[in-house]
Design an enzyme around this catalytic site. Structure first.
Site, PDB file in Angstrom:
ATOM      1  N   GLU A  15       0.804  -1.219   0.000  1.00  0.00           N
ATOM      2  CA  GLU A  15       0.000   0.000   0.000  1.00  0.00           C
ATOM      3  C   GLU A  15       0.842   1.276   0.000  1.00  0.00           C
ATOM      4  O   GLU A  15       0.291   2.372   0.033  1.00  0.00           O
ATOM      5  CB  GLU A  15      -0.952  -0.002   1.191  1.00  0.00           C
ATOM      6  CG  GLU A  15      -2.046  -1.052   1.082  1.00  0.00           C
ATOM      7  CD  GLU A  15      -3.085  -0.898   2.174  1.00  0.00           C
ATOM      8  OE1 GLU A  15      -4.060  -0.149   1.962  1.00  0.00           O
ATOM      9  OE2 GLU A  15      -2.921  -1.519   3.233  1.00  0.00           O
ATOM     10  N   SER A 164      -6.709  -1.660   0.543  1.00  0.00           N
ATOM     11  CA  SER A 164      -6.656  -1.239  -0.859  1.00  0.00           C
ATOM     12  C   SER A 164      -6.978  -2.363  -1.826  1.00  0.00           C
ATOM     13  O   SER A 164      -6.624  -2.308  -3.003  1.00  0.00           O
ATOM     14  CB  SER A 164      -5.278  -0.637  -1.195  1.00  0.00           C
ATOM     15  OG  SER A 164      -5.029   0.506  -0.416  1.00  0.00           O
ATOM     16  N   SER A 297     -10.433  11.242  -3.375  1.00  0.00           N
ATOM     17  CA  SER A 297     -10.819  10.183  -2.435  1.00  0.00           C
ATOM     18  C   SER A 297     -12.170  10.483  -1.804  1.00  0.00           C
ATOM     19  O   SER A 297     -12.695  11.595  -1.893  1.00  0.00           O
ATOM     20  CB  SER A 297      -9.758  10.036  -1.341  1.00  0.00           C
ATOM     21  OG  SER A 297      -8.539   9.538  -1.861  1.00  0.00           O
TER      22      SER A 297
END
Length: 327
Positions: A15, A164, A297
């Site tokens: 990640e 993720s 996001s």
């Protein structure tokens, strides 16, 4: 005098690529007139800080930066490491020992929420609906037939302490189960297998500072992929609707559940709770205590939909935690 704010990114897992994107997002949001912002990258090999486009080593003894003959003290750490050591409580424990305030949940809450299986079953005790699941470690003796008999098909197989959607597989046939488990074990030392719940996927952000509580508008995630996988999250193969077009009662219920979760885990900073709505019942998927913070996001989308400023939100969190730590 400006506070020295370290945006801490990097990490020890796959990640790290997502962490870098979040760091750049947070850097763009941060109030440079109010704070002196330093980018601190943590990897297994080194801890380094970028100041005025130059790289310096971080002194792990006190989390300061050695800049030529000057020691730069860090006043506050804004953590945006997705995965270990910034999301699992390790970094939080280190900063606690140094009495340096930070943006995320404390060590206990971070450790709890990083373990999906334990966190969901903890919250299940307080009335949250969660998917039926099986937990495996590398030492667990398991039988694929028994797992499919218990959970049915399809199921989701994923690293229990990862994110993720790395090494996450939607398994539709039993013959693919072992391959999916092996893939998940390649990313983490434990694996969670969850029953599939059909429905609408939504996510809700929340933060609380002192007497102020902000529960953000919901985002609905719509993708033609099998699920909200890495390509959907980061390669644009998704439609994200903020605010979600849901009935008011369902929206309010999920917002109340998110606020309840925040208090139950004793959260700090911004969290995000992900749900699946099936037959008008919200099922908790997971709690994210270091949500992605790129310009596109979920949290920045929701902050914008709430007519708030990301710059102001970050400053509120920094000032609240800094003042609490100073008492």
């Amino acid at each position: 005098m400006k506070k020295n704010i370290a945006i801490v990114w990097g990490g020890y897992s796959s990640e790290i690529v997502v962490s870098e994107k979040s760091m750049l997002g947070i850097y763009s949001f941060m109030d440079k007139e109010q704070y002196h912002v330093i980018k601190v990258k943590i990897t297994r090999d080194s801890w380094t800080a970028t100041i005025d486009d130059r790289e310096y080593f971080v002194d792990k003894n006190d989390f300061s930066v050695q800049k030529e003959n000057q020691k730069v003290k860090i006043d506050f750490a804004y953590i945006t490491i997705h995965g270990t050591p910034g999301e699992d409580g390790h970094l939080q424990g280190y900063l606690d020992m140094l009495n340096i305030p930070y943006s995320t949940c404390g060590m206990t809450a971070s450790t709890l929420t990083f373990n999906k299986f334990i966190c969901n079953n903890f919250l299940k005790n307080f009335g949250l609906n969660v998917a039926k699941s099986v937990y495996l470690t590398k030492e667990t003796k398991y039988n694929v037939d028994e797992i499919t008999d218990s959970l049915g098909l399809p199921v989701f197989v994923k690293p229990n302490t990862g994110g993720s959607s790395f090494a996450t597989t939607k398994v539709k046939v039993k013959e693919k189960m072992q391959e999916a488990i092996d893939s998940a074990f390649g990313e983490a030392s434990d694996v969670i297998i969850e029953s599939f719940i059909s429905g609408r996927e939504v996510t809700c952000g929340c933060y609380k500072t002192g007497s102020k509580e902000v529960v953000l508008p919901l985002t609905e995630v719509v993708t033609q992929n099998e699920f909200f996988d890495y390509n959907a999250k980061y390669m644009g193969e998704v439609e994200e609707i903020t605010p979600a077009q849901l009935p008011d009662d369902i929206t309010k219920e999920i917002q109340l559940l998110t606020s309840k979760i925040y208090d139950l885990i004793n959260a700090k900073g911004i969290i995000r709770a992900d749900f699946i709505i099936s037959d008008n019942i919200p099922y908790l998927l997971e709690v994210n205590t270091t949500p992605g913070m790129t310009a596109t996001s979920f949290i920045p989308q929701q902050v914008k939909a709430a007519n708030l400023s990301m710059t102001d939100v970050l400053s509120e969190i920094i000032e609240c935690e800094y003042l609490k730590n100073a008492k």
